[in-house]
Design an enzyme around this catalytic site. Structure first.
Site, PDB file in Angstrom:
ATOM      1  N   TRP A 149      22.561  43.576 -23.500  1.00 22.10           N
ATOM      2  CA  TRP A 149      22.081  42.205 -23.286  1.00 22.10           C
ATOM      3  C   TRP A 149      22.783  41.268 -24.248  1.00 22.10           C
ATOM      4  O   TRP A 149      22.384  41.148 -25.414  1.00 22.10           O
ATOM      5  CB  TRP A 149      20.556  42.136 -23.475  1.00 22.10           C
ATOM      6  CG  TRP A 149      19.833  42.944 -22.459  1.00 22.10           C
ATOM      7  CD1 TRP A 149      19.482  42.531 -21.209  1.00 22.10           C
ATOM      8  CD2 TRP A 149      19.381  44.302 -22.578  1.00 22.10           C
ATOM      9  NE1 TRP A 149      18.840  43.557 -20.547  1.00 22.10           N
ATOM     10  CE2 TRP A 149      18.760  44.647 -21.359  1.00 22.10           C
ATOM     11  CE3 TRP A 149      19.443  45.250 -23.589  1.00 22.10           C
ATOM     12  CZ2 TRP A 149      18.207  45.900 -21.120  1.00 22.10           C
ATOM     13  CZ3 TRP A 149      18.889  46.509 -23.365  1.00 22.10           C
ATOM     14  CH2 TRP A 149      18.281  46.820 -22.127  1.00 22.10           C
ATOM     15  N   HIS A 163      15.879  39.041 -20.537  1.00 21.70           N
ATOM     16  CA  HIS A 163      15.230  39.635 -19.366  1.00 21.70           C
ATOM     17  C   HIS A 163      13.748  39.282 -19.430  1.00 21.70           C
ATOM     18  O   HIS A 163      13.299  38.695 -20.427  1.00 21.70           O
ATOM     19  CB  HIS A 163      15.444  41.157 -19.296  1.00 21.70           C
ATOM     20  CG  HIS A 163      15.176  41.897 -20.578  1.00 21.70           C
ATOM     21  ND1 HIS A 163      15.360  43.248 -20.720  1.00 21.70           N
ATOM     22  CD2 HIS A 163      14.718  41.473 -21.787  1.00 21.70           C
ATOM     23  CE1 HIS A 163      15.043  43.627 -21.946  1.00 21.70           C
ATOM     24  NE2 HIS A 163      14.650  42.570 -22.606  1.00 21.70           N
ATOM     25  N   ARG A 189      21.864  34.877 -20.492  1.00 22.60           N
ATOM     26  CA  ARG A 189      22.739  35.822 -21.185  1.00 22.60           C
ATOM     27  C   ARG A 189      24.056  35.164 -21.539  1.00 22.60           C
ATOM     28  O   ARG A 189      24.587  34.360 -20.767  1.00 22.60           O
ATOM     29  CB  ARG A 189      23.004  37.056 -20.326  1.00 22.60           C
ATOM     30  CG  ARG A 189      21.785  37.978 -20.305  1.00 22.60           C
ATOM     31  CD  ARG A 189      22.027  39.253 -19.557  1.00 22.60           C
ATOM     32  NE  ARG A 189      20.735  39.835 -19.193  1.00 22.60           N
ATOM     33  CZ  ARG A 189      20.572  40.875 -18.393  1.00 22.60           C
ATOM     34  NH1 ARG A 189      21.636  41.460 -17.867  1.00 22.60           N
ATOM     35  NH2 ARG A 189      19.380  41.335 -18.125  1.00 22.60           N
ATOM     36  N   GLN A 203      14.560  36.542 -13.021  1.00 23.90           N
ATOM     37  CA  GLN A 203      14.145  37.921 -12.816  1.00 23.90           C
ATOM     38  C   GLN A 203      12.685  37.916 -12.383  1.00 23.90           C
ATOM     39  O   GLN A 203      11.955  36.956 -12.643  1.00 23.90           O
ATOM     40  CB  GLN A 203      14.261  38.747 -14.114  1.00 23.90           C
ATOM     41  CG  GLN A 203      15.670  39.226 -14.409  1.00 23.90           C
ATOM     42  CD  GLN A 203      15.705  40.289 -15.481  1.00 23.90           C
ATOM     43  OE1 GLN A 203      14.742  40.494 -16.233  1.00 23.90           O
ATOM     44  NE2 GLN A 203      16.835  40.974 -15.578  1.00 23.90           N
ATOM     45  N   VAL A 246      12.391  52.689 -20.580  1.00 20.28           N
ATOM     46  CA  VAL A 246      11.868  53.542 -19.495  1.00 20.28           C
ATOM     47  C   VAL A 246      12.457  54.941 -19.622  1.00 20.28           C
ATOM     48  O   VAL A 246      13.539  55.133 -20.165  1.00 20.28           O
ATOM     49  CB  VAL A 246      12.195  52.967 -18.090  1.00 20.28           C
ATOM     50  CG1 VAL A 246      11.399  51.713 -17.806  1.00 20.28           C
ATOM     51  CG2 VAL A 246      13.683  52.737 -17.919  1.00 20.28           C
ATOM     52  N   ALA A 290       7.781  50.377 -14.407  1.00 20.54           N
ATOM     53  CA  ALA A 290       8.184  48.981 -14.584  1.00 20.54           C
ATOM     54  C   ALA A 290       9.467  48.763 -13.800  1.00 20.54           C
ATOM     55  O   ALA A 290      10.216  49.705 -13.545  1.00 20.54           O
ATOM     56  CB  ALA A 290       8.411  48.663 -16.060  1.00 20.54           C
TER      57      ALA A 290
HETATM   58  N1  PHE Z   1      15.037  44.394 -18.033  1.00 15.02           N
HETATM   59  C1  PHE Z   1      16.063  45.176 -17.377  1.00 15.02           C
HETATM   60  C2  PHE Z   1      17.320  44.323 -17.282  1.00 15.02           C
HETATM   61  O1  PHE Z   1      17.268  43.144 -17.450  1.00 15.02           O
HETATM   62  C3  PHE Z   1      15.618  45.640 -16.019  1.00 15.02           C
HETATM   63  C4  PHE Z   1      14.487  46.611 -16.082  1.00 15.02           C
HETATM   64  C5  PHE Z   1      13.183  46.168 -16.073  1.00 15.02           C
HETATM   65  C6  PHE Z   1      14.740  47.963 -16.153  1.00 15.02           C
HETATM   66  C7  PHE Z   1      12.144  47.065 -16.111  1.00 15.02           C
HETATM   67  C8  PHE Z   1      13.709  48.865 -16.179  1.00 15.02           C
HETATM   68  C9  PHE Z   1      12.410  48.407 -16.159  1.00 15.02           C
HETATM   69  O2  PHE Z   1      18.382  44.833 -17.022  1.00 15.02           O
END
Ligand code: PHE
Length: 322
Positions: A149, A163, A189, A203, A246, A290
């Protein structure tokens, strides 16, 4: 005097000059008025004759004035009527109506689909702390995954959220399971842009935590989501992917008619036990999934848009198509 005055009168074609003429001839200091006033010095017989003539002249001039006034205003009216004539049989001019931005339309479709499956909508701050954007998501200082990120820092440790995942931690801190929320919102970003990447985008985060939630629930929910948005004909693909918050992690893609390949529309996975423990949930008791999906990418797939940069370049030729 009368002849001259009437001759002048016939040349006049506007109300201002007409008024000047009236003042000059018939006004209190006017020429005719002067003559009539002089009558007092004449003897009776003369006074009678000149008086009668004077009155005739006055009547003729007043009548002339009135008629000229009428003619002028009629001519004006005729002119205005000609200029401003309205053809009531012409079709009306169309009124330009506004419309919802394609992102807004798709966001509503996405949130409607999840609301129908029992999720509620929450929103969070766009200016976020390092703590929520990274630390609480199992991405400590110096963790190489931070490079995933590219961050726009406001003033360390404050940043523009990269995010919507920080809302996972914020929601779990404030409520006890069961949790079922989606979080639509803007992200930022520090990135070079290309056809599928913008430095600013939306998002929709999703989070479900409860006793006994499994990876099958994740897949079932996301399949159902894809079916609702794209119908049953579009193919959906899951692949293994890595996100520190995750385990296991996946990404989900949809087959793309216009680009003959796959477009990745979200990252997802089972909430990492460390994230659950971090907000005070018992990871032995609770599990959850998630996901974080990209509405612009979904709009691109739905409408065959070939470049994500169209969304926020404010080109009306693009926006008017939705
Ligand atoms: N937050 C992650 C991204 O921006 C996406 C994501 C969200 C992945 C939730 C797993 C669970 O790339």
């Amino acid at each position: 005097l009368t002849q001259n005055a009437l001759q002048e009168l016939s040349q006049i074609d506007n109300p201002d000059e007409l008024e000047q003429w009236r003042v000059r001839i018939l006004g209190r200091r006017g020429e005719l008025t002067g003559i009539l006033r002089g009558l007092a010095q004449l003897d009776l017989e003369e006074r009678r004759q000149v008086g009668a003539l004077g009155n005739q002249a006055k009547a003729a001039l007043e009548e002339g004035l009135e008629k000229r006034g009428r003619d002028i205003s009629e001519a004006r009216l005729a002119q205005v009527a000609d200029l401003e004539r309205i053809d009531v049989t012409l079709p009306g001019r169309p009124v330009a109506t506004g419309r919802l931005h394609p992102t807004t339309q798709v966001l509503r479709e996405i949130t409607d689909a999840f609301v129908a499956m029992g999720f509620s909508i929450v929103e969070g701050p766009e200016v976020e702390w390092d703590h929520y954007n990274f630390e609480m998501l199992n991405i400590p200082q110096g963790h190489p995954a931070r490079d995933m990120w590219n961050t726009l820092w406001v003033d360390y440790p404050m940043l523009l959220r990269t995010h919507t995942s920080p809302m996972q931690a914020r929601v779990m801190e404030s409520v006890q399971p069961p949790v079922r929320v989606i979080v639509p919102g803007k992200c930022y970003r520090y990135e070079a842009t290309d056809a599928t990447h913008e430095w600013h985008f939306y998002q929709v985060e999703g989070l479900a935590v409860d006793e006994g939630i499994t990876f099958a629930d994740l897949k079932g929910t996301l399949y159902e989501f894809a079916r609702r948005l794209f119908g049953t004909e579009r193919k959906v693909r899951f692949r293994c992917d890595y996100f520190p918050f995750v385990e296991p992690g996946v990404d989900m893609s949809i087959d793309c008619f216009s680009c003959s390949g796959w477009i990745e529309i979200m990252g997802a996975g089972m909430v990492h036990p460390r994230v659950l423990a971090g907000v005070g949930y018992d990871p032995e008791k609770y599990t959850g999934f998630a996901f974080g999906l990209g509405p612009e990418r979904i709009a691109m797939l739905k409408y065959g848009i070939d470049d994500i940069r169209h969304f926020y370049s404010n080109d009306l030729r693009f926006l008017r198509q939705f």
